[in-house]
Scaffold this motif. Sequence first.
Motif, mmCIF file in Angstrom:
data_model
loop_
_atom_site.group_PDB
_atom_site.id
_atom_site.type_symbol
_atom_site.label_atom_id
_atom_site.label_comp_id
_atom_site.label_asym_id
_atom_site.label_seq_id
_atom_site.Cartn_x
_atom_site.Cartn_y
_atom_site.Cartn_z
ATOM 1 N N GLY A 324 -7.377 3.248 2.080
ATOM 2 C CA GLY A 324 -6.740 2.295 2.426
ATOM 3 C C GLY A 324 -6.864 0.929 1.534
ATOM 4 O O GLY A 324 -5.638 0.461 0.967
ATOM 5 N N LYS A 327 -5.012 1.383 -1.733
ATOM 6 C CA LYS A 327 -3.688 1.877 -1.554
ATOM 7 C C LYS A 327 -2.710 1.028 -2.712
ATOM 8 O O LYS A 327 -2.758 0.061 -2.883
ATOM 9 C CB LYS A 327 -2.990 1.489 -0.216
ATOM 10 N N ARG A 328 -1.767 1.828 -3.177
ATOM 11 C CA ARG A 328 -0.977 1.082 -4.292
ATOM 12 C C ARG A 328 0.403 0.760 -3.709
ATOM 13 O O ARG A 328 0.771 1.497 -2.673
ATOM 14 C CB ARG A 328 -0.723 1.914 -5.751
ATOM 15 N N GLN A 331 2.784 3.613 -2.293
ATOM 16 C CA GLN A 331 2.288 4.768 -1.433
ATOM 17 C C GLN A 331 2.061 4.530 0.020
ATOM 18 O O GLN A 331 2.150 3.611 0.930
ATOM 19 C CB GLN A 331 0.674 4.679 -1.864
ATOM 20 N N ILE A 333 0.566 5.776 3.784
ATOM 21 C CA ILE A 333 -0.615 6.518 4.397
ATOM 22 C C ILE A 333 -0.358 6.805 6.061
ATOM 23 O O ILE A 333 0.182 5.654 6.568
ATOM 24 C CB ILE A 333 -1.793 5.744 4.197
ATOM 25 N N GLN A 355 -4.830 -0.158 6.732
ATOM 26 C CA GLN A 355 -3.695 -0.513 5.716
ATOM 27 C C GLN A 355 -2.499 0.848 5.931
ATOM 28 O O GLN A 355 -2.067 1.417 4.887
ATOM 29 C CB GLN A 355 -4.101 -0.749 4.558
#
Length: 413
Positions: A324, A327-328, A331, A333, A355
């Motif tokens: 998390g 994370k970009r 993206q 999740i 996140q």
Amino acid sequence: MTGKRILLGITGSISAYKSALLTRLLIKAGAEVQVIMTESAQAFITPLTLGTLSKRPVLTRFVSDEAAGTWNNHVELGLWADAFIIAPASAHTLARCAHGLCDDLLSAVYLSAKCPVFFAPAMDLDMYRHPTTVENLRRLESFGNHIIRAEFGELASGLVGEGRLAEPETIVQTLETFWSIDKPENPSSPAPYPLPLLNKRVLVTAGPTQEAIDPVRYISNHSTGKMGYAIAGALAQAGADVTLVSGPTALPLPHPTIRRVDVLSARQMFEAAQVAFTEADVVVLSAAVADYTPAHPADRKIKKKEDTFSIELTKTTDIAATLGAMKRDGQLIMGFALETDNERENALKKLYAKQFDWIVLNSLRDAGAGFGHDTNKITVIDKDEQTYEFALKSKIELAQDLVNLVTQKLASA
């Protein structure tokens, strides 16, 4: 694949030994196979072996007989084939094809091919991860080629990681699936059914982990992996390129195009997930990962001696929190929370701390939900705290519900 005409390109890799079995499986499936080899490939496996298995002379050069002035017509070969598989595809061959270099028969046939082309890369861990190779694979895919991802495992160098050639059975299954869902009679007509996640890369973790106490015993949990496997299957059915990082389970692969990475411990799951995470558009973290692991696992079986026995435990890497934090933008999740008390409160804490875009909550208080069942009852909460309630139903049906949420989110984005 009866009657399909397949070009099999073999390049310089130790994995070339698998091309003998691949050739045999393709022939057994009813295909006609014409093998093309690079010069370096012949150092790993002989044309005689492959010619015997394919029942056709293996092609290695432009000119087949200089004295007679005969040559191997790369244009005709490109027109003849229904599919061109390059397996193994070395880093060198990937680079040449990605940039249109044409200094041997194999690359000339690639540039002439009118059929679908499949690259199955094979190389050492660091070569496969190198930004140049990653970019070459993306470039080839952007041209409309298909990539059969390398697998995770022990490599010829002795390292363990991603880079092994996909197993011949996986390559054959990929072709069979391709022809079963992507063959409209009119090329301009739509596919037989929608593939809303086509060209999307998805990472799914599933199943339990096992934390070794000694060579005989381990700490684990009751997860069977059924929910994660159902989700992976639904994602692949929607056209996604799915990597399934799986803890120990007896479940079969839910879809032939899925690339499964088998792991045991939380550390192994983290390492495998971290590799796939970098390229994933969507991440589904459904595995039941151990929170603690023995600090000092014994290298021999611990004998029963005392009436009481203590094991020092240490925290494992929090996979969800670590990924998390990496994370970009863009993206997505999806995480999971199995709770027994204060379910919604605990799920929301996890949603924000790690996140996630969604948290999938289920409670052991609900009959027919949780580990081991073929059914489940879930509540999904997104990062805006919008809540979706799903009644008790099969995990396969719930997997489709979750995939629908992902598809809708991607469409709105």
